[in-house]
Structures are given as structure tokens and as C-alpha cells.
Design a protein around this motif. Structure first.
Motif, PDB file in Angstrom:
ATOM      1  N   ALA A  92      16.726  -8.711  -2.271  1.00  0.00           N
ATOM      2  CA  ALA A  92      16.791 -10.137  -1.939  1.00  0.00           C
ATOM      3  C   ALA A  92      15.527 -10.865  -2.352  1.00  0.00           C
ATOM      4  CB  ALA A  92      17.006 -10.302  -0.434  1.00  0.00           C
ATOM      5  N   PHE A  93      14.505 -10.108  -2.749  1.00  0.00           N
ATOM      6  CA  PHE A  93      13.201 -10.714  -2.985  1.00  0.00           C
ATOM      7  C   PHE A  93      12.708 -10.467  -4.406  1.00  0.00           C
ATOM      8  CE2 PHE A  93      13.487  -9.388   1.488  1.00  0.00           C
ATOM      9  CZ  PHE A  93      13.427 -10.646   2.086  1.00  0.00           C
ATOM     10  N   GLU A  94      11.989 -11.468  -4.916  1.00  0.00           N
ATOM     11  CA  GLU A  94      11.287 -11.314  -6.188  1.00  0.00           C
ATOM     12  C   GLU A  94       9.837 -10.921  -5.976  1.00  0.00           C
ATOM     13  OE1 GLU A  94      11.723 -14.326  -9.164  1.00  0.00           O
ATOM     14  OE2 GLU A  94      13.594 -15.021  -8.265  1.00  0.00           O
ATOM     15  N   ALA A  95       9.340 -11.087  -4.748  1.00  0.00           N
ATOM     16  CA  ALA A  95       7.960 -10.731  -4.445  1.00  0.00           C
ATOM     17  C   ALA A  95       7.874 -10.200  -3.020  1.00  0.00           C
ATOM     18  CB  ALA A  95       7.036 -11.929  -4.614  1.00  0.00           C
ATOM     19  N   ILE A  96       7.022  -9.181  -2.834  1.00  0.00           N
ATOM     20  CA  ILE A  96       6.746  -8.641  -1.506  1.00  0.00           C
ATOM     21  C   ILE A  96       5.224  -8.614  -1.362  1.00  0.00           C
ATOM     22  CG2 ILE A  96       6.993  -6.709   0.082  1.00  0.00           C
ATOM     23  CD1 ILE A  96       9.468  -5.862  -1.471  1.00  0.00           C
ATOM     24  N   PRO A 100       0.840  -1.199   0.000  1.00  0.00           N
ATOM     25  CA  PRO A 100       0.000   0.000   0.000  1.00  0.00           C
ATOM     26  C   PRO A 100       0.874   1.248   0.000  1.00  0.00           C
ATOM     27  CG  PRO A 100       0.152  -0.889   2.220  1.00  0.00           C
ATOM     28  CD  PRO A 100       0.876  -1.856   1.325  1.00  0.00           C
ATOM     29  N   ALA A 101       0.276   2.371  -0.372  1.00  0.00           N
ATOM     30  CA  ALA A 101       1.019   3.636  -0.324  1.00  0.00           C
ATOM     31  C   ALA A 101       1.325   3.987   1.121  1.00  0.00           C
ATOM     32  CB  ALA A 101       0.196   4.742  -0.976  1.00  0.00           C
ATOM     33  N   ARG A 102       2.486   4.554   1.321  1.00  0.00           N
ATOM     34  CA  ARG A 102       2.853   4.980   2.669  1.00  0.00           C
ATOM     35  C   ARG A 102       2.157   6.295   3.003  1.00  0.00           C
ATOM     36  NH1 ARG A 102       9.302   4.390   2.408  1.00  0.00           N
ATOM     37  NH2 ARG A 102       8.896   5.261   0.346  1.00  0.00           N
ATOM     38  N   ASP A 103       1.740   6.435   4.274  1.00  0.00           N
ATOM     39  CA  ASP A 103       1.017   7.648   4.661  1.00  0.00           C
ATOM     40  C   ASP A 103       1.895   8.634   5.418  1.00  0.00           C
ATOM     41  OD1 ASP A 103       1.389   6.267   6.968  1.00  0.00           O
ATOM     42  OD2 ASP A 103      -0.721   6.128   7.530  1.00  0.00           O
ATOM     43  N   GLY A 111       4.290   2.684  15.744  1.00  0.00           N
ATOM     44  CA  GLY A 111       4.928   2.758  14.429  1.00  0.00           C
ATOM     45  C   GLY A 111       5.348   1.437  13.843  1.00  0.00           C
ATOM     46  N   LYS A 112       4.676   0.350  14.222  1.00  0.00           N
ATOM     47  CA  LYS A 112       5.062  -0.981  13.736  1.00  0.00           C
ATOM     48  C   LYS A 112       4.854  -1.094  12.224  1.00  0.00           C
ATOM     49  CE  LYS A 112       2.114  -2.937  16.536  1.00  0.00           C
ATOM     50  NZ  LYS A 112       1.640  -1.752  17.277  1.00  0.00           N
ATOM     51  N   THR A 113       3.646  -0.749  11.764  1.00  0.00           N
ATOM     52  CA  THR A 113       3.339  -0.866  10.337  1.00  0.00           C
ATOM     53  C   THR A 113       4.180   0.096   9.515  1.00  0.00           C
ATOM     54  OG1 THR A 113       1.069  -1.488  10.922  1.00  0.00           O
ATOM     55  CG2 THR A 113       1.475  -0.808   8.635  1.00  0.00           C
ATOM     56  N   THR A 114       4.368   1.301  10.024  1.00  0.00           N
ATOM     57  CA  THR A 114       5.172   2.294   9.315  1.00  0.00           C
ATOM     58  C   THR A 114       6.602   1.804   9.127  1.00  0.00           C
ATOM     59  OG1 THR A 114       3.828   4.051  10.295  1.00  0.00           O
ATOM     60  CG2 THR A 114       5.936   4.697   9.339  1.00  0.00           C
ATOM     61  N   LEU A 115       7.156   1.186  10.156  1.00  0.00           N
ATOM     62  CA  LEU A 115       8.517   0.651  10.068  1.00  0.00           C
ATOM     63  C   LEU A 115       8.599  -0.474   9.033  1.00  0.00           C
ATOM     64  CD1 LEU A 115      11.434   0.317  11.039  1.00  0.00           C
ATOM     65  CD2 LEU A 115      10.581  -1.135  12.887  1.00  0.00           C
ATOM     66  N   VAL A 116       7.635  -1.372   9.076  1.00  0.00           N
ATOM     67  CA  VAL A 116       7.648  -2.507   8.151  1.00  0.00           C
ATOM     68  C   VAL A 116       7.546  -2.024   6.704  1.00  0.00           C
ATOM     69  CG1 VAL A 116       6.348  -4.523   7.391  1.00  0.00           C
ATOM     70  CG2 VAL A 116       6.760  -4.162   9.816  1.00  0.00           C
ATOM     71  N   LEU A 117       6.667  -1.067   6.440  1.00  0.00           N
ATOM     72  CA  LEU A 117       6.531  -0.548   5.085  1.00  0.00           C
ATOM     73  C   LEU A 117       7.803   0.166   4.633  1.00  0.00           C
ATOM     74  CD1 LEU A 117       2.848   0.774   5.054  1.00  0.00           C
ATOM     75  CD2 LEU A 117       3.784  -1.202   3.838  1.00  0.00           C
ATOM     76  N   ASP A 118       8.455   0.849   5.550  1.00  0.00           N
ATOM     77  CA  ASP A 118       9.716   1.508   5.204  1.00  0.00           C
ATOM     78  C   ASP A 118      10.745   0.473   4.771  1.00  0.00           C
ATOM     79  OD1 ASP A 118      11.471   4.084   5.443  1.00  0.00           O
ATOM     80  OD2 ASP A 118      12.611   2.522   6.460  1.00  0.00           O
ATOM     81  N   ILE A 134       4.454 -10.035   4.586  1.00  0.00           N
ATOM     82  CA  ILE A 134       4.158  -9.173   5.730  1.00  0.00           C
ATOM     83  C   ILE A 134       2.753  -9.499   6.231  1.00  0.00           C
ATOM     84  CG2 ILE A 134       3.823  -6.800   6.517  1.00  0.00           C
ATOM     85  CD1 ILE A 134       5.767  -5.998   4.191  1.00  0.00           C
ATOM     86  N   VAL A 135       2.656  -9.852   7.514  1.00  0.00           N
ATOM     87  CA  VAL A 135       1.358 -10.111   8.148  1.00  0.00           C
ATOM     88  C   VAL A 135       1.156  -9.032   9.200  1.00  0.00           C
ATOM     89  CG1 VAL A 135      -0.056 -11.767   9.413  1.00  0.00           C
ATOM     90  CG2 VAL A 135       1.603 -12.581   7.715  1.00  0.00           C
ATOM     91  N   ASP A 136       0.388  -8.017   8.840  1.00  0.00           N
ATOM     92  CA  ASP A 136       0.183  -6.854   9.700  1.00  0.00           C
ATOM     93  C   ASP A 136      -0.993  -7.081  10.644  1.00  0.00           C
ATOM     94  OD1 ASP A 136       0.794  -4.187  10.466  1.00  0.00           O
ATOM     95  OD2 ASP A 136      -0.933  -3.475   9.330  1.00  0.00           O
ATOM     96  N   ASN A 137      -0.836  -6.657  11.893  1.00  0.00           N
ATOM     97  CA  ASN A 137      -1.891  -6.790  12.902  1.00  0.00           C
ATOM     98  C   ASN A 137      -2.295  -8.251  13.132  1.00  0.00           C
ATOM     99  OD1 ASN A 137      -2.440  -3.753  12.011  1.00  0.00           O
ATOM    100  ND2 ASN A 137      -3.299  -4.095  14.041  1.00  0.00           N
TER     101      ASN A 137
END
Length: 774
Positions: free
Chosen positions: A185-189, A124-127, A163-170, A254-257
Motif C-alpha cells: 500500500a506504500f511507496e515509502a516506509i 533498520p535490520a530486525r534483531d 515487543g512494540k518495536t519488534t511488532l512494528v518492524l514485522d 513509524i515514530v518509535d518511542n
């Protein structure tokens, strides 16, 4: 000729060109791409299958030739050719990329290969416009996400809004936006989130798409990495397809929340069984069984930087002091800072923003606290959390249990563990603490439940009354250990302030009776001008309330105590105020017992000594002697009062230059004080004996007294006594002709007196310095 034949001829022409020349022209590639995209939107599904079939036949023959020459294309690149009937554009683009890739492999052109490696993602777009802080956490995460690390799963844990989600998206965007995609290192996120709502400055909005179950997560993965036919297959087939695809594709999942999932255990099992090609980042308010990185609030520097950035972005003007207040109010929680800045941008005042955040019906509270805290109701975790809110600083385990009314230690430990798992409480060396915003929310909840709040407050006050009685109530004129009171002092102050605010006079009187001794102890170690401000305010309130209630014994007792502190500060304005208090207190002396009357008279005689009015001081010495002769006072108390009289007699003789009589009195004090173990009185007497020895020219004896005194002061952490020792050492060095050492000791003594707020003593030391310089 139909489009399928045109496309097939195009494939064959390009392939033939590659066979004839190792280097294909840039114009050929451009025409190739252009024609393909013209054709892509018009080719029928059946024609596409035929084209792909012929294309694969041609390329497979080509692969055989390459195998003969030992030039083998990597498996995972060959796998990029597969039929996707539902996504013609994507499939054709992959065919183009594959053709280019094989051409570049043939020519060993690795520089151009970089631009053809793409990353599948659904981020998703970062806010946020800029990321602040977390450098240590970012470094650690990048190390763990490397395939050189054997850690497959990372859990980012912390309270809501930290700031957990914000850090992960960064982190994810760092891989996605690498200068060269091949460096990723990844072909898919793949990003999945169980968060049911979005929080903004304009309110809470529901998320239109969330992954609540394992099936939802599998679908999100399948859509992102382009697994075919997953929509129509059952769960088992979907799982197998996704697993097979992931096994050959380096992927960041990434498994958020995590704590908001409906099938938490099933998801945890799935994450534990993923192939080694998958790295997983989880965000959760609760602790997980995986390698964890616990996010704490931003440091003050980081928090102020975020506030400054937000102020620029939202065009809000804040002074440095206002920024600091905002940081303290939000506790360094990034979401709270961003929300508060948004409210300021909407026109709210700084003083209104933070209380508004913590209101029960406010958006911020509902989003970040309701789900976590409301689920606790019904078990011991809830009263323990509410009890912790009463402590402004960390709280001991016993304190929390007693205030919460939880008597079973195992039950309390389980409850505290649960609160820690929810990131609502942290523990450090056996002391528990909640974040400022969590505390404010809990206090609001207590405000909304007055009966429950009243019960907790009563237990809270009673706990600290018992605690202060157990560790306080000691002789303020002796050195004592106050480790327990010192560790809990800020919490004790909160109790006293609350008792005063709620007009709990009896409780405040009891608490003061127990902690008064500790306030004197701190006056010997800290700046009494500042440190005693709060205790003096308490005494003012206690005096006023005692007078209003006609509690005359407490009025006299507290006035005497207030005056004594003012005398020890020793400034003219304080001495004037002490004079009035002592006079009022003496009028009420009959409401005091004999020992209290004697102590009041001693306070008055010391007041006269401070003014160098020794005649009046001697009169009050006789008043104390009369009280001792005419009243029954316990021997242990009586002898201490008698020794104080000897001490002040000796001080008067010293200041009158009658050194022989003064010396005899101080020697007697040392002997009698040894008999009863009064260490501080021995020290004070020896300080005078050292100065008398200097006056008499007995410098070696003086040095012995001072060395012993300096060691004693240091052992008892008494900065006041140490300053007196340094001043006496300055006098000793002066008499020995060591001017440099004398100046050094005098300057140290003056600095110490100033730091302790003992301005009169600092002025006397300055006079000594002036004399030395002359």
C-alpha cells in the motif's frame, strides 16, 4: 564526442526505437542499462543537467502524442523525474525506470510493470530471527493500515520490553517484502526512533542516530523519500517540501518511542496534520490520543514457543519444567525471555538469571525500568506503585490507597491513571495489577530503601488485619458468605507468609483468628488434603512460636484447632497426630475459657467416634456437660455447644443401630436449630433423619429430606454436604430396587469425596458400591 552527447544520442535512439515498434527487445534494454551505469559515474554535474533537459523535452513531446490517444501516464509516476545533483546514480536509475515504465504503459504490459515499482525505506535490520504470536494484533494493524480504513494514526502501547518495536518492524517488513511490490500500500516506509540506547546481552550501547525533535523526524523523512535541498533550507521550507512530497506519495511513517521525544507535543501536532496519503504507527509506553493497540505479555503457549526458539538458536538445553519456570519468572515479556536465554547461553544458571535481571544496577533494569520509574519519584504515583508491588495478585482501589498512605481519592486516581499511561499498571473491573517483572523491580527498590519499605509493610499488614476482622471471624460451623475474603485470599496469604518470615508473631496470631473460619469453609468446597497444607504449616509455626514465648493460652487454642482439621481429614496418620495434639492441649485447658474448654472436649469425643470407640466418646460427652453445668457461658454459645452434644449422641445411637433414640435426638436438633437459625446443623440432622427413614422403610419421607438437603447444599456451594446427600440417595435407590440409579449416585458421591480429599468417606461409599454389586 563527449559523454553527454553519447548519452543524449542513446536516449534519442531508444525513444526512436519505441516509436517504430511497440515492443522493445530485451537485448536493447540490457545494453541501455549497461551503458547508463558505465556513464553514470563519469558525467559532470553540468552535463547531467543538459542531458536531463533534452530528455525531458523529448519525453514531453511524447506525452503530448499519448494524450491525443487518451493514454495518460499517472501523475505520481511522472513526478519521479526530478533533478538530484547530489545523487547522480539514483537519478539516472529513475530515468531508466521511467523510460521502461512508459514503454510498458504503451504496450499495456502490467505484468512487467510490477517489478519496476520500488519502495523507499530506511528500516533498520530486525534483531529477531522469528516473530512469535500477536496474530490478533497483526490482523488488526493490517486492517487499520489499509487506505480503506479511515484511521490515520495507530498507537502501539505497552510496558518496556513487551515487543512494540519488534511488532512494528514485522509489519513494515511485510509491506517491504511483499511477493509483488505493487501489492504494497506504500511507496515509502520511514522509520524514526527517539530511543537513546540499544539493549543487548552484552550491555547497553548508545544509539549513534536518534530522532529527538520534530526537525530530526523531518530530516529522516526527507532523506528517505529523497526530497531535494532539504539540508540547506530552514525548518519552514523543509516542512513544506516534506508535506508536499508526502501528499503525493502513499507513506508509512513509524515514530518509535514517542515518550522519549524532547518535543512530544510538537510531534503530535505534526502527526495530526499529515496528509491523507500518510499512515502513522507510534510506539509508546504512555497512552496517546490516537487509536491504540495495547500489547500484553505473551500467552503461556506463545511464551513457551519463544523460549523454545531461543533455546534452539542459542543452543541452550532446557526441560519443559524449566521453560515453564522461565516463562513464569519473566511474566511473558519477550525482551526478558530473550535476555534470560542470552544469559543462559553465557553460562549462567536458571536460578540466578531472573534475580540478576531485576537488580537495580543490572542492564535489564536500567534499560526497561529506570527511566519510567525514577521519573515518578516526588509524587503520589511512586508510593502507589511501590504499594502495588506488595500484592501478588490484583489489588482493590481502597487497598492500594491505604497501603500507599494516599488519603485523597482524586489524587490516587490521578496517580493510578499516570501509571496506566506508562503501561506499568493495568486495571480490570476496579482491580489494579502490575506485571511480574515490574513488581520484582519495585520490590528490589523497596529492598534498597528499608525505611520506606518498613512503612509500607506496616500499612499493608494493618490494612489486611482490619479487612480480615471485618469480613472474617465468623462461626466456622455455619454457612457464611466469604466473598470478600475469597477475592483477596492470595493477598492475605502473602501477608501471613510475610509475618511468619519476619517473625511477626502477634500479627500472625490476629490474622489467623480472623481467617480461620474461611479455611474451614474452603475445606467443604475443595480438596482439604491439598488446600489445608498451607494453613497447617501456619499452625505448626504458630504452635512453635507460642511455646517459645510461653504463650500457653494460644498454644492450647492453636493445638486444638490443628487437631480438629486433622480429625476432619480423617486418615490414620492424621488421627494419630491429632491424638498427641489433643492430649497436650488438654493439659493446658486451664489457660482456656469455658467455651474453649468445651470445644476442646468435643474435639476429643469426635476423635473417639472416628475410631468407633463409643464408650470413651460417651465419657467425653459427660466432660462437656460438666463444663456447661459448672461454668458461665453465654446462652448463645451454650445452646450451640448443647446442640453439638445432641448431634454426637444421635450419631452414636445411629451407629449402634438404635434408630428410634437417634431419630428423637435429630428431630429435637432440627427444632432447636430452627429457633436460633443454625442452618447447617439443620441440614446435618436431616441427613441423618433421611438415613434413619431409609432404615425404617419410610422411603417417601427419606426422599423429601434428601431433596431438600440437596437443594440446600447447592445453594450454599457446599460440595462436602452435596456428596453426603448423593451417598444417601444411593442408599434410597438401592432400597427401592433401582440398582442403576443407586450405582450412579454412589459413583458420583465417591468421586466427590475423593476430589475433596475425604478418603474415609470415599472408602465407605466404595463399600456401598461393593454391596450393591453383590
Amino acid at each position: 564526442m563527449d559523454l553527454s552527447k553519447i548519452a543524449l544520442l542513446l536516449f534519442k535512439a531508444i525513444l526512436q526505437e519505441r516509436k517504430n515498434s511497440y515492443t522493445a527487445s530485451e537485448s536493447a534494454y540490457s545494453i541501455y542499462n549497461l551503458l547508463f551505469w558505465i556513464i553514470a559515474g563519469k558525467i559532470a554535474e553540468s552535463d547531467l543537467e543538459a542531458i536531463l533537459h533534452d530528455f525531458i523535452d523529448l519525453t514531453s513531446r511524447d506525452v503530448e502524442e499519448e494524450n491525443k490517444s487518451g493514454n495518460i501516464i499517472h501523475e505520481y509516476h511522472a513526478e519521479k523525474v526530478f533533478l538530484e545533483k547530489k545523487d547522480i546514480d539514483s537519478t539516472l536509475q529513475k530515468l531508466i525506470n521511467l523510460y521502461h515504465y512508459r514503454e510498458l504503459i504503451k504496450n499495456q504490459n502490467t505484468v512487467k510493470l510490477d517489478k519496476f515499482k520500488s519502495i523507499y525505506h530506511n528500516l533498520p535490520a530486525r534483531d529477531c530471527s522469528g516473530f512469535v504470536g500477536r496474530s490478533a494484533e497483526i490482523k488488526k494493524m493490517l486492517e487499520l493500515l489499509s487506505f480503506e480504513s479511515l484511521t490515520p494514526r495507530i498507537s502501539i502501547e505497552g510496558v518496556g520490553g513487551v515487543g512494540k518495536t519488534t511488532l512494528v518492524l514485522d509489519i513494515a517488513y511485510r509491506y517491504l517484502q511483499a511477493v509483488k511490490p505493487c501489492h504494497s500500500a506504500f511507496e515509502a516506509i520511514v522509520f524514526t526512533s527517539a530511543q537513546p540506547q540499544h539493549f543487548t546481552n552484552k550491555g547497553i550501547f548508545p544509539r549513534l542516530l536518534r530522532q529527538r525533535t520534530l526537525q530530526d523526524i523531518l530530516r529522516a523523512i526527507a532523506r528517505t523519500i529523497k526530497c531535494p535541498d532539504t539540508v540547506t533550507t530552514n525548518f519552514k521550507e523543509t516542512y513544506e517540501q516534506v508535506y508536499s512530497r508526502l501528499a503525493n506519495m502513499p507513506t508509512l511513517l513509524i515514530v518509535d518511542n514517542l515518550d522519549a521525544l524532547e518535543e512530544t507535543q510538537e510531534v503530535l501536532n505534526f502527526l495530526s496534520e499529515l496528509p491523507a496519503t500518510v499512515k502513522v504507527i507510534i510506539t509508546s509506553r504512555e497512552t496517546t490520543p490516537f487509536t491504540s493497540i495495547c500489547l500484553q505479555p505473551l500467552t503461556k503457549t506463545e511464551g513457551l514457543t519463544l523460549i523454545k526458539n531461543q533455546a534452539v538458536e542459542k543452543k541452550v538445553e532446557l526441560a519443559l519444567r524449566e521453560c515453564q519456570l522461565l516463562y513464569e519468572a519473566t511474566g511473558g515479556i519477550p525482551a526478558a525471555i530473550v535476555y534470560a536465554m542470552g544469559q543462559l547461553a553465557f553460562g549462567y544458571q536458571l536460578a540466578d538469571v531472573c534475580p540478576q535481571m531485576m537488580q537495580h544496577q543490572g542492564d535489564f533494569s536500567r534499560f526497561y525500568f529506570d527511566n519510567s520509574i525514577q521519573t515518578l519519584k516526588g509524587d503520589s504515583s511512586h508510593p502507589i506503585l511501590m504499594a502495588l508491588a506488595l500484592f501478588p495478585k490484583t489489588a482493590m482501589f481502597e487497598s492500594v490507597c491505604n497501603v500507599a498512605g494516599v488519603k485523597d481519592n482524586d489524587q490516587a486516581l490521578d496517580a493510578l491513571a499516570k501509571l496506566q499511561q506508562l503501561s506499568l499498571v493495568s486495571c480490570h473491573r476496579g482491580h489494579y495489577k502490575i506485571l511480574p517483572l515490574t513488581r520484582e523491580y519495585a520490590l528490589w527498590e523497596l529492598f534498597a530503601n528499608p525505611e520506606f519499605a518498613s512503612l509500607l509493610r506496616k500499612q499493608w499488614v494493618n490494612w489486611y488485619l482490619d479487612f480480615a476482622q471485618k469480613y472474617g471471624g465468623k462461626d466456622e460451623k455455619e454457612w457464611n458468605s466469604y466473598h470478600e475474603l475469597e477475592a483477596e485470599w492470595e493477598n492475605i496469604c502473602e501477608v501471613m507468609e510475610w509475618c511468619i518470615a519476619k517473625d511477626k508473631y502477634n500479627d500472625a496470631c490476629k490474622l489467623w483468628q480472623y481467617i480461620n473460619c474461611y479455611t474451614y469453609s474452603q475445606g467443604y468446597r475443595r480438596n482439604r488434603l491439598h488446600y489445608w497444607d498451607t494453613p497447617l504449616n501456619w499452625l505448626e509455626w504458630l504452635i512453635e512460636e507460642a511455646q517459645n514465648r510461653q504463650d500457653l493460652s494460644n498454644t492450647a487454642r492453636i493445638m486444638s484447632d490443628y487437631a480438629w482439621k486433622l480429625i476432619l481429614i480423617g486418615q490414620p496418620q492424621h488421627l494419630n497426630q491429632a491424638d498427641k495434639l489433643l492430649a497436650e492441649s488438654w493439659k493446658l485447658r486451664l489457660y482456656l475459657n469455658a467455651s474453649e474448654q468445651a470445644n476442646l472436649a468435643i474435639h476429643i469425643l469426635v476423635w473417639y467416634i472416628q475410631l468407633n470407640q463409643f464408650g470413651f466418646a460417651k465419657f467425653w460427652i459427660k466432660q462437656v456437660e460438666t463444663i456447661l453445668d459448672d461454668s458461665y457461658i453465654e446462652d448463645s454459645v451454650s445452646i450451640r455447644i448443647s446442640l453439638q452434644l445432641l448431634y454426637y449422641k444421635g450419631e452414636i445411637y445411629y451407629k449402634d443401630s438404635d434408630y428410634e433414640r437417634s431419630q428423637l435426638l435429630f428431630q429435637e436438633i432440627v427444632e432447636q436449630s430452627r429457633n436460633i437459625g443454625w442452618q447447617r446443623m439443620i441440614f446435618l440432622a436431616k441427613d441423618f433423619l433421611a438415613d434413619i427413614s431409609i432404615k425404617q422403610g419410610k422411603l417417601q419421607q427419606a426422599q423429601q429430606f434428601l431433596m431438600e438437603g440437596m437443594q440446600t447444599a447447592q445453594e450454599n456451594r457446599d460440595s462436602c454436604s452435596r456428596a453426603y446427600m448423593m451417598r444417601s440417595l444411593a442408599r434410597l435407590e438401592l432400597h427401592q430396587g433401582n440398582l442403576y440409579l443407586a450405582l450412579s449416585w454412589a459413583n458420583q458421591a465417591k468421586a466427590s469425596f475423593n476430589s475433596l480429599g475425604m478418603l474415609s468417606e470415599a472408602e465407605e461409599t466404595q463399600a456401598l458400591l461393593t454391596f450393591e454389586n453383590n
